[in-house]
Design an enzyme around this catalytic site. Structure first.
Site, mmCIF file in Angstrom:
data_model
loop_
_atom_site.group_PDB
_atom_site.id
_atom_site.type_symbol
_atom_site.label_atom_id
_atom_site.label_comp_id
_atom_site.label_asym_id
_atom_site.label_seq_id
_atom_site.Cartn_x
_atom_site.Cartn_y
_atom_site.Cartn_z
ATOM 1 N N GLY A 1 17.650 -67.095 -56.987
ATOM 2 C CA GLY A 1 18.847 -66.266 -56.978
ATOM 3 C C GLY A 1 18.746 -65.007 -57.825
ATOM 4 N N SER B 1 18.485 -61.355 -58.389
ATOM 5 C CA SER B 1 18.680 -60.180 -57.549
ATOM 6 C C SER B 1 18.210 -58.885 -58.214
ATOM 7 C CB SER B 1 20.152 -60.052 -57.148
ATOM 8 O OG SER B 1 20.960 -59.940 -58.296
ATOM 9 N N HIS C 1 17.432 -61.420 -67.285
ATOM 10 C CA HIS C 1 18.809 -61.354 -67.759
ATOM 11 C C HIS C 1 19.415 -62.753 -67.817
ATOM 12 C CE1 HIS C 1 18.977 -60.891 -63.363
ATOM 13 N NE2 HIS C 1 20.204 -61.379 -63.388
#
Length: 115
Positions: free
Chosen positions: A94, A96, A101
């Site tokens: 997941g 992106s 982060h």
């Protein structure tokens, strides 16, 4: 100018609603919040993902980002009820944006499994 959206936030060439900043990491509100509190915490140096943070500089950057996330959680009053820190790696995980982060999520009960 960098093509990385998070590097541009670090540089100050792209605006963000910054919550807290240190020389090593920046915390800012997510533009698409998934919880009442959804803050992204990024290192100021470009590291593509936590999976690539295997040398000393990368490990230090990850540690600084985690520490800032914990400080922000405390500052925003999330400690009493709890919160979630998530980092995604790769397309199937997941991720992106190809810049390590942490998603700091709080203000509601988190469910498991996450999805």
């Amino acid at each position: 100018m960098s093509e990385c959206i998070f590097c541009r936030i670090v540089e100050g060439t792209l605006p963000a609603q910054v919550v807290k900043r240190t020389p090593d990491a920046v915390a800012f509100h997510d533009l698409n919040p998934q919880a009442p509190v959804h803050v992204l915490v990024i290192p100021t140096t470009h590291i593509p993902s936590v999976a690539t943070a295997i040398e000393a500089r990368g490990k230090a950057a990850v540690a600084q980002a985690v520490a800032l996330a914990a400080e922000v959680a405390r500052d925003l009053g999330l400690e009493a009820d709890g919160y979630r820190m998530v980092t995604n790696v790769g397309e199937y995980g997941g991720q992106s944006v190809s810049h390590f982060h942490i998603h700091l999520l709080g203000g509601r009960r988190m469910t498991w499994p996450p999805g």
